[in-house]
Scaffold this active site. Structure first.
Site, PDB file in Angstrom:
ATOM      1  N   GLU A  64       2.668   4.564  78.593  1.00 40.49           N
ATOM      2  CA  GLU A  64       2.469   4.771  77.228  1.00 40.49           C
ATOM      3  C   GLU A  64       3.742   4.339  76.531  1.00 40.49           C
ATOM      4  O   GLU A  64       4.950   4.423  76.809  1.00 40.49           O
ATOM      5  CB  GLU A  64       2.872   6.593  77.376  1.00 40.49           C
ATOM      6  CG  GLU A  64       3.130   7.263  76.057  1.00 40.49           C
ATOM      7  CD  GLU A  64       3.327   8.638  76.135  1.00 40.49           C
ATOM      8  OE1 GLU A  64       3.444   9.102  77.358  1.00 40.49           O
ATOM      9  OE2 GLU A  64       2.991   9.340  75.088  1.00 40.49           O
ATOM     10  N   GLU A 101      12.985   6.503  71.691  1.00 41.99           N
ATOM     11  CA  GLU A 101      12.617   6.777  73.101  1.00 41.99           C
ATOM     12  C   GLU A 101      12.717   5.308  74.101  1.00 41.99           C
ATOM     13  O   GLU A 101      12.989   5.618  75.364  1.00 41.99           O
ATOM     14  CB  GLU A 101      11.647   7.914  73.358  1.00 41.99           C
ATOM     15  CG  GLU A 101      11.817   9.139  72.617  1.00 41.99           C
ATOM     16  CD  GLU A 101      10.465  10.049  72.986  1.00 41.99           C
ATOM     17  OE1 GLU A 101      10.057  10.190  74.005  1.00 41.99           O
ATOM     18  OE2 GLU A 101       9.956  10.623  71.859  1.00 41.99           O
ATOM     19  N   ASP A 118      -0.386   7.536  72.150  1.00 45.63           N
ATOM     20  CA  ASP A 118       0.121   8.951  71.573  1.00 45.63           C
ATOM     21  C   ASP A 118       0.384   8.952  70.058  1.00 45.63           C
ATOM     22  O   ASP A 118       0.873   8.227  69.752  1.00 45.63           O
ATOM     23  CB  ASP A 118       1.471   9.311  72.270  1.00 45.63           C
ATOM     24  CG  ASP A 118       2.175  10.545  71.840  1.00 45.63           C
ATOM     25  OD1 ASP A 118       1.894  10.825  70.622  1.00 45.63           O
ATOM     26  OD2 ASP A 118       2.860  11.274  72.804  1.00 45.63           O
ATOM     27  N   HIS A 120       3.965   8.997  68.499  1.00 46.44           N
ATOM     28  CA  HIS A 120       4.546   7.716  68.374  1.00 46.44           C
ATOM     29  C   HIS A 120       4.021   6.710  67.581  1.00 46.44           C
ATOM     30  O   HIS A 120       4.658   5.867  66.793  1.00 46.44           O
ATOM     31  CB  HIS A 120       4.704   7.262  69.905  1.00 46.44           C
ATOM     32  CG  HIS A 120       5.327   8.135  70.794  1.00 46.44           C
ATOM     33  ND1 HIS A 120       6.567   8.755  70.531  1.00 46.44           N
ATOM     34  CD2 HIS A 120       4.742   8.797  72.135  1.00 46.44           C
ATOM     35  CE1 HIS A 120       6.954   9.462  71.539  1.00 46.44           C
ATOM     36  NE2 HIS A 120       6.073   9.430  72.529  1.00 46.44           N
ATOM     37  N   HIS A 168      -2.836  11.030  73.342  1.00 47.43           N
ATOM     38  CA  HIS A 168      -2.131  12.159  73.035  1.00 47.43           C
ATOM     39  C   HIS A 168      -2.589  12.730  71.388  1.00 47.43           C
ATOM     40  O   HIS A 168      -2.222  12.165  70.600  1.00 47.43           O
ATOM     41  CB  HIS A 168      -0.448  12.020  73.176  1.00 47.43           C
ATOM     42  CG  HIS A 168      -0.358  12.299  74.567  1.00 47.43           C
ATOM     43  ND1 HIS A 168       0.874  11.982  75.221  1.00 47.43           N
ATOM     44  CD2 HIS A 168      -1.031  12.951  75.634  1.00 47.43           C
ATOM     45  CE1 HIS A 168       0.837  11.913  76.579  1.00 47.43           C
ATOM     46  NE2 HIS A 168      -0.270  12.707  76.887  1.00 47.43           N
ATOM     47  N   ARG A 217       4.343  16.006  65.165  1.00 45.02           N
ATOM     48  CA  ARG A 217       4.058  16.323  66.652  1.00 45.02           C
ATOM     49  C   ARG A 217       3.876  17.860  66.786  1.00 45.02           C
ATOM     50  O   ARG A 217       4.064  18.582  67.870  1.00 45.02           O
ATOM     51  CB  ARG A 217       5.511  16.197  67.371  1.00 45.02           C
ATOM     52  CG  ARG A 217       5.056  15.536  68.533  1.00 45.02           C
ATOM     53  CD  ARG A 217       6.234  15.093  69.402  1.00 45.02           C
ATOM     54  NE  ARG A 217       5.635  14.060  70.585  1.00 45.02           N
ATOM     55  CZ  ARG A 217       6.288  13.438  71.474  1.00 45.02           C
ATOM     56  NH1 ARG A 217       7.662  13.800  71.477  1.00 45.02           N
ATOM     57  NH2 ARG A 217       5.887  13.054  72.438  1.00 45.02           N
ATOM     58  N   GLU A 238      -0.655  17.174  73.058  1.00 52.21           N
ATOM     59  CA  GLU A 238       0.733  16.963  73.596  1.00 52.21           C
ATOM     60  C   GLU A 238       1.626  17.354  72.339  1.00 52.21           C
ATOM     61  O   GLU A 238       2.044  16.199  71.867  1.00 52.21           O
ATOM     62  CB  GLU A 238       1.166  15.688  74.199  1.00 52.21           C
ATOM     63  CG  GLU A 238       2.647  15.808  74.735  1.00 52.21           C
ATOM     64  CD  GLU A 238       3.046  14.685  75.282  1.00 52.21           C
ATOM     65  OE1 GLU A 238       3.399  14.418  76.353  1.00 52.21           O
ATOM     66  OE2 GLU A 238       3.072  13.630  74.448  1.00 52.21           O
TER      67      GLU A 238
HETATM   68  C1  LER Z   1       5.319  11.857  76.918  1.00 50.37           C
HETATM   69  O1  LER Z   1       3.839  11.855  76.852  1.00 50.37           O
HETATM   70  C2  LER Z   1       5.849  11.347  75.585  1.00 50.37           C
HETATM   71  O2  LER Z   1       5.152  11.466  74.499  1.00 50.37           O
HETATM   72  C3  LER Z   1       7.340  11.051  75.316  1.00 50.37           C
HETATM   73  O3  LER Z   1       7.442  11.478  74.084  1.00 50.37           O
HETATM   74  C4  LER Z   1       7.878  12.164  76.251  1.00 50.37           C
HETATM   75  O4  LER Z   1       8.820  12.890  75.510  1.00 50.37           O
HETATM   76 MN    MN Z   2       3.047  11.333  74.856  1.00 51.75          MN
END
Ligand code: LER
Ligand code: MN
Length: 280
Positions: A160, A166, A193, A196, A223, A229, A258
């Protein structure tokens, strides 16, 4: 083809403010959350476990079978959040501990052949480190994990890319997919995701389309999160071009919510479910 829906269930007390819809660390809370996921209509759950012991795999298997719920994926983030384990740690012994933690989750998910997610356990390039060195360590760790998962359970590993706050390894899905190809990791696919991606990609749909190359779709999991989010529909992401792009690359995995439990778990879960129904 109808894409399958999933919702996140977190059993890690240290992640209770994290972006997971259902939270609760006891076996009883965990079990109640699986019921809620079923009641709302999800096809599957995605689990965020503290380790491979605290939540029983066999009890979970019985319960998921009774409920006719699938296991979409298992997250490994507790390895970082709880134990500060990193797959790119400088010391071999530290990396081995991180790899062993992931292997234990692969064993937990083995009876379902469900994929294991590598997100925050990927670590980052430190100020005193060379990117190429750290990427080599990531490649070596993923290669060991890949071999373990495919040989024992024919299960996939999901890598991911995360946003810049991060990680600084891969923040964009297309670049990460090209790198995976260069590493010849047969069973490692990208987890896209949308939260992100909203921070890092120029265009979400184009980024998804760029993950189809060399005759293969490199996205193995999504995700399904809005720009802020929250549950999809509670931010400003336009789902129509994303759904079209996923269809155009032949994506047939899960859309997994998520997201933060905002305003509360049930509302976030219901909104996630409705948004998937209306987008696909
Ligand atoms: C995990 O799936 C993710 O997206 C990270 O940002 C965990 O904090
Ligand atoms: Mn994620």
């Amino acid at each position: 083809m109808k894409l399958r829906s999933a919702i996140t269930v977190c059993a890690v007390p240290q992640a209770k403010s994290g972006p997971f819809v259902f939270h609760g660390a006891s076996q009883a809370d965990f079990s109640a959350n699986l019921h809620l996921a079923k009641d709302i209509g999800f096809d599957a759950v995605e689990l965020f476990l503290p380790d491979a012991k605290q939540i029983s795999a066999s009890e979970t298997k019985n319960q998921l079978e009774k409920l006719s719920l699938g296991l979409a994926a298992v997250g490994s983030g507790a390895g970082w959040v709880v134990h500060q384990l990193s797959l790119t740690a400088k010391e071999n012994a530290d990396r081995t501990k991180a790899i062993d933690f992931v292997k234990s989750l692969i064993d937990w998910a083995g009876p379902w052949s469900a994929p294991t997610i590598i997100g925050s356990m990927q670590g980052r390039v430190g100020a005193d480190e060379e990117r190429a060195e750290v990427l080599k360590r990531l490649g070596d760790s993923l290669s060991q994990i890949n071999e373990y998962a495919s040989a024992r359970y024919s299960s996939q590993v999901l890598y991911e890319p995360l946003n810049r706050y991060e990680t600084n390894l891969f923040t964009r899905i297309g670049e990460a997919a090209k790198w995976l190809e260069s590493q010849s990791l047969s069973n490692v696919l990208i987890l896209a995701d949308l939260f992100h991606m909203n921070i890092e990609e120029i265009n979400l749909a184009t980024a998804i389309e760029e993950c189809k190359f060399s005759g293969k779709n490199w996205i193995g999991h999504v995700h399904w999160a809005d720009s802020n989010r929250r549950a999809m529909g509670m931010g400003h992401t336009d789902t129509a071009p994303i759904a079209a792009a996923l269809k155009s690359i032949g994506y047939c995995g899960y859309l997994s919510g998520e997201v933060f439990p905002t305003p509360d778990s049930l509302s976030a879960a219901r909104q996630t479910f409705l948004s998937i129904q209306s987008a696909f």
